[in-house]
Design a protein around this motif. Structure first.
Motif, PDB file in Angstrom:
ATOM      1  N   ILE A   1       0.821  -1.211   0.000  1.00  0.00           N
ATOM      2  CA  ILE A   1       0.000   0.000   0.000  1.00  0.00           C
ATOM      3  C   ILE A   1       0.857   1.264   0.000  1.00  0.00           C
ATOM      4  CG2 ILE A   1      -1.756   1.313   1.259  1.00  0.00           C
ATOM      5  CD1 ILE A   1      -2.960  -1.403   2.102  1.00  0.00           C
ATOM      6  N   PRO A   2       1.797   1.446   0.957  1.00  0.00           N
ATOM      7  CA  PRO A   2       2.638   2.643   0.865  1.00  0.00           C
ATOM      8  C   PRO A   2       3.529   2.651  -0.374  1.00  0.00           C
ATOM      9  CG  PRO A   2       3.389   1.199   2.653  1.00  0.00           C
ATOM     10  CD  PRO A   2       2.062   0.693   2.202  1.00  0.00           C
ATOM     11  N   ARG A   3       3.951   1.482  -0.846  1.00  0.00           N
ATOM     12  CA  ARG A   3       4.749   1.426  -2.066  1.00  0.00           C
ATOM     13  C   ARG A   3       3.917   1.821  -3.282  1.00  0.00           C
ATOM     14  NH1 ARG A   3       7.186  -4.330  -2.475  1.00  0.00           N
ATOM     15  NH2 ARG A   3       8.452  -3.384  -4.128  1.00  0.00           N
ATOM     16  N   ASN A   4       2.646   1.431  -3.282  1.00  0.00           N
ATOM     17  CA  ASN A   4       1.758   1.846  -4.365  1.00  0.00           C
ATOM     18  C   ASN A   4       1.639   3.365  -4.420  1.00  0.00           C
ATOM     19  OD1 ASN A   4       1.046  -0.712  -5.394  1.00  0.00           O
ATOM     20  ND2 ASN A   4      -0.585  -0.959  -3.895  1.00  0.00           N
ATOM     21  N   LEU A   5       1.479   3.984  -3.265  1.00  0.00           N
ATOM     22  CA  LEU A   5       1.336   5.443  -3.240  1.00  0.00           C
ATOM     23  C   LEU A   5       2.577   6.123  -3.805  1.00  0.00           C
ATOM     24  CD1 LEU A   5      -0.431   6.005   0.205  1.00  0.00           C
ATOM     25  CD2 LEU A   5      -1.450   5.789  -2.065  1.00  0.00           C
ATOM     26  N   LYS A   6       3.744   5.561  -3.521  1.00  0.00           N
ATOM     27  CA  LYS A   6       4.986   6.122  -4.068  1.00  0.00           C
ATOM     28  C   LYS A   6       5.085   5.891  -5.584  1.00  0.00           C
ATOM     29  CE  LYS A   6       7.652   5.484   0.197  1.00  0.00           C
ATOM     30  NZ  LYS A   6       8.763   4.736   0.850  1.00  0.00           N
ATOM     31  N   SER A   7       4.372   4.886  -6.084  1.00  0.00           N
ATOM     32  CA  SER A   7       4.442   4.534  -7.507  1.00  0.00           C
ATOM     33  C   SER A   7       3.506   5.356  -8.373  1.00  0.00           C
ATOM     34  CB  SER A   7       4.095   3.048  -7.697  1.00  0.00           C
ATOM     35  OG  SER A   7       4.969   2.222  -6.961  1.00  0.00           O
ATOM     36  N   LEU A   8       2.571   6.065  -7.755  1.00  0.00           N
ATOM     37  CA  LEU A   8       1.564   6.787  -8.520  1.00  0.00           C
ATOM     38  C   LEU A   8       2.099   8.093  -9.084  1.00  0.00           C
ATOM     39  CD1 LEU A   8      -1.551   6.294  -6.224  1.00  0.00           C
ATOM     40  CD2 LEU A   8      -1.297   5.393  -8.544  1.00  0.00           C
ATOM     41  N   ALA A   9       1.591   8.467 -10.245  1.00  0.00           N
ATOM     42  CA  ALA A   9       1.825   9.804 -10.789  1.00  0.00           C
ATOM     43  C   ALA A   9       0.972  10.802 -10.017  1.00  0.00           C
ATOM     44  CB  ALA A   9       1.441   9.820 -12.274  1.00  0.00           C
ATOM     45  N   GLU A  10       1.205  12.087 -10.215  1.00  0.00           N
ATOM     46  CA  GLU A  10       0.342  13.086  -9.611  1.00  0.00           C
ATOM     47  C   GLU A  10      -1.083  12.895 -10.107  1.00  0.00           C
ATOM     48  OE1 GLU A  10       1.817  17.037 -10.010  1.00  0.00           O
ATOM     49  OE2 GLU A  10       3.536  16.656  -8.688  1.00  0.00           O
ATOM     50  N   ASP A  11      -2.047  13.071  -9.202  1.00  0.00           N
ATOM     51  CA  ASP A  11      -3.467  12.828  -9.486  1.00  0.00           C
ATOM     52  C   ASP A  11      -3.752  11.347  -9.757  1.00  0.00           C
ATOM     53  OD1 ASP A  11      -4.565  15.623  -9.442  1.00  0.00           O
ATOM     54  OD2 ASP A  11      -3.129  15.866 -11.078  1.00  0.00           O
ATOM     55  N   GLY A  12      -2.837  10.451  -9.337  1.00  0.00           N
ATOM     56  CA  GLY A  12      -3.029   9.025  -9.550  1.00  0.00           C
ATOM     57  C   GLY A  12      -4.064   8.437  -8.613  1.00  0.00           C
ATOM     58  N   ARG A  13      -4.551   7.239  -8.988  1.00  0.00           N
ATOM     59  CA  ARG A  13      -5.600   6.565  -8.223  1.00  0.00           C
ATOM     60  C   ARG A  13      -5.155   5.152  -7.853  1.00  0.00           C
ATOM     61  NH1 ARG A  13      -6.153   8.449 -13.327  1.00  0.00           N
ATOM     62  NH2 ARG A  13      -7.676   6.887 -14.023  1.00  0.00           N
TER      63      ARG A  13
ATOM     64  N   ASN B   1       1.646   7.496   5.106  1.00  0.00           N
ATOM     65  CA  ASN B   1       1.858   8.929   5.232  1.00  0.00           C
ATOM     66  C   ASN B   1       0.859   9.646   4.317  1.00  0.00           C
ATOM     67  OD1 ASN B   1       2.688  11.571   5.268  1.00  0.00           O
ATOM     68  ND2 ASN B   1       4.832  11.147   4.798  1.00  0.00           N
ATOM     69  N   PHE B   2      -0.210  10.189   4.901  1.00  0.00           N
ATOM     70  CA  PHE B   2      -1.254  10.811   4.103  1.00  0.00           C
ATOM     71  C   PHE B   2      -0.849  12.171   3.548  1.00  0.00           C
ATOM     72  CE2 PHE B   2      -3.898   7.467   5.604  1.00  0.00           C
ATOM     73  CZ  PHE B   2      -4.938   7.376   4.678  1.00  0.00           C
ATOM     74  N   ALA B   3       0.252  12.715   4.042  1.00  0.00           N
ATOM     75  CA  ALA B   3       0.742  13.966   3.455  1.00  0.00           C
ATOM     76  C   ALA B   3       1.088  13.766   1.980  1.00  0.00           C
ATOM     77  CB  ALA B   3       1.963  14.466   4.228  1.00  0.00           C
ATOM     78  N   LEU B   4       1.598  12.579   1.653  1.00  0.00           N
ATOM     79  CA  LEU B   4       1.916  12.264   0.258  1.00  0.00           C
ATOM     80  C   LEU B   4       0.658  12.318  -0.595  1.00  0.00           C
ATOM     81  CD1 LEU B   4       4.135  11.189  -1.730  1.00  0.00           C
ATOM     82  CD2 LEU B   4       3.394   8.881  -1.109  1.00  0.00           C
ATOM     83  N   MET B   5      -0.438  11.818  -0.068  1.00  0.00           N
ATOM     84  CA  MET B   5      -1.703  11.835  -0.797  1.00  0.00           C
ATOM     85  C   MET B   5      -2.164  13.276  -1.040  1.00  0.00           C
ATOM     86  SD  MET B   5      -5.373  10.215   0.351  1.00  0.00           S
ATOM     87  CE  MET B   5      -5.603  11.482   1.608  1.00  0.00           C
ATOM     88  N   MET B   6      -2.027  14.123  -0.031  1.00  0.00           N
ATOM     89  CA  MET B   6      -2.478  15.507  -0.166  1.00  0.00           C
ATOM     90  C   MET B   6      -1.616  16.289  -1.157  1.00  0.00           C
ATOM     91  SD  MET B   6      -3.099  16.253   3.874  1.00  0.00           S
ATOM     92  CE  MET B   6      -3.235  18.021   3.630  1.00  0.00           C
ATOM     93  N   VAL B   7      -0.310  16.186  -1.006  1.00  0.00           N
ATOM     94  CA  VAL B   7       0.598  16.974  -1.831  1.00  0.00           C
ATOM     95  C   VAL B   7       0.505  16.583  -3.298  1.00  0.00           C
ATOM     96  CG1 VAL B   7       3.045  17.442  -2.289  1.00  0.00           C
ATOM     97  CG2 VAL B   7       2.180  17.452   0.069  1.00  0.00           C
ATOM     98  N   ARG B   8       0.322  15.287  -3.551  1.00  0.00           N
ATOM     99  CA  ARG B   8       0.308  14.805  -4.937  1.00  0.00           C
ATOM    100  C   ARG B   8      -1.100  14.535  -5.457  1.00  0.00           C
ATOM    101  NH1 ARG B   8       3.302  10.190  -5.983  1.00  0.00           N
ATOM    102  NH2 ARG B   8       3.797  11.077  -8.017  1.00  0.00           N
ATOM    103  N   ARG B   9      -2.110  14.897  -4.667  1.00  0.00           N
ATOM    104  CA  ARG B   9      -3.524  14.814  -5.066  1.00  0.00           C
ATOM    105  C   ARG B   9      -3.892  13.386  -5.481  1.00  0.00           C
ATOM    106  NH1 ARG B   9      -1.014  18.732  -7.472  1.00  0.00           N
ATOM    107  NH2 ARG B   9      -1.132  17.750  -9.550  1.00  0.00           N
ATOM    108  N   LEU B  10      -3.575  12.452  -4.633  1.00  0.00           N
ATOM    109  CA  LEU B  10      -3.846  11.043  -4.920  1.00  0.00           C
ATOM    110  C   LEU B  10      -5.240  10.665  -4.431  1.00  0.00           C
ATOM    111  CD1 LEU B  10      -0.416   9.524  -3.801  1.00  0.00           C
ATOM    112  CD2 LEU B  10      -1.058  10.431  -6.061  1.00  0.00           C
TER     113      LEU B  10
END
Length: 328
Positions: free
Chosen positions: A222-234, A249-258
């Motif tokens: 799950i955290p590795r998936n978030l690192k693998s996403l492009a900006e605005d990724g799903r 780390n939900f800050a990653l989700m906010m900053v990169r609009r995941l």
């Protein structure tokens, strides 16, 4: 006199050996339901979870395992339109597929694709409903996007690769052996990564990040998936082979609009699953009729050998779908 049928029941929670061949009364259709004489039933991971005691069926569903089947309509409940006795269909089931007869909502039945055997058609509903609803309806995959699917050689994975490729996405997949990776690329994956010796995070970052990831592994993926996403990724989560509880780390989700989303299919309403069926009939069934896509078959077992079928699935040695032959 009550008509009886052969069925496989879960005698108690446990391993494959708890699956027992028994006799049960043939079901009768409720309003909006049909009865299918089952030729083949698909074998899926949720069946094994139910068998182990960790995935209870909905209160109104059969206690027998089996979430998809193909066969012949032999009885119609009140209110059923668009189907007739003798029709050959495949169907998403609320349960009960490991049996000679099963009841299911008529709205969850789809015609057997042109030229396709019932053995193959039994492999369609569970995976195609799951992939279409999560990758396209929920995940919004569009042509040209980068799509990563984990477990690329599974029934879900082989379906997701073919559908994403057919609709113009760039497809990446993970799998656990060279043979499985080859199967993924043969189906349309641009690149298949052996997770035992390649880092999908590094590869996807080099590609610009995944626009959409379909994951059934969970755990540290799950955290590795978030690192693998492009900006605005799903990220769409549909299962947790490694567990659902992780630190993120939900800050990653906010900053990169995941976007993080997910679903399970079985508990959804009859109407929700009927809507998925309608989209499949319109947008996917023509591809199956034209043989542009097709289910990948791994193996076939007799109904009485359901325990061996479960053992095969849980060994993770299979590529594609496993079926039970119920009737000729």
């Amino acid at each position: 006199m009550t008509k009886m049928m052969r069925a496989v029941e879960i005698s108690e929670p446990g391993g494959p050996e708890v699956l027992k061949l028994v006799e049960r009364p043939v079901p009768t259709p409720n309003h909006g339901q049909v009865i299918l004489k089952v030729a083949y039933a698909g074998v899926n991971r949720p069946d094994a979870l139910q068998r182990a005691g960790s995935y209870a069926p909905p209160p109104d569903a059969s206690d027998l395992p089996g979430l998809e089947a193909a066969g012949e309509v032999v009885a119609l409940g009140e209110g059923v339109t668009g189907l007739a006795k003798g029709d050959k269909v495949c169907a998403l089931l609320p349960g009960g597929g490991y049996a000679e007869y099963v009841a299911t909502p008529a709205a969850h039945c789809l015609p057997v694709p042109e030229g396709m055997a019932l053995r193959e058609a039994a492999c369609l509903p569970e995976t195609y409903f799951t992939v279409w609803s999560n990758v396209f309806m929920r995940g919004g995959l569009t042509a040209g996007e980068r799509f990563l699917v984990h477990g690329g050689s599974s029934g879900i994975g082989t379906t997701a690769i073919q559908l994403a490729h057919a609709f113009g996405a760039r497809v990446f997949a993970t799998a656990g052996s060279a043979e499985k990776c080859q199967a993924c690329t043969d189906l349309g994956a641009e690149r298949a990564l052996n997770y035992r010796d390649e880092d999908f995070v590094k590869v996807m970052k080099e590609e610009g990040g995944a626009n959409l990831i379909l994951d059934m592994v969970g755990g540290d993926y799950i955290p590795r998936n978030l690192k693998s996403l492009a900006e605005d990724g799903r990220l769409v989560q549909i299962a947790f082979l490694q567990g659902p509880v992780v630190e993120v780390n939900f800050a990653l989700m906010m900053v990169r609009r995941l976007t993080i989303t997910g679903s399970t299919l079985r508990p959804q309403s009859v109407a929700a699953k009927a809507a998925i069926a309608a989209e499949l009939r319109e947008k996917v069934w023509p591809l199956l009729d034209a043989r542009r896509i097709a289910p990948v078959m791994d193996s076939e077992f007799a109904l009485g050998d359901a325990a061996a079928a479960h053992a095969r699935m849980e060994s993770s040695g299979h590529i594609g779908k496993i079926v039970l032959k119920v009737a000729g």
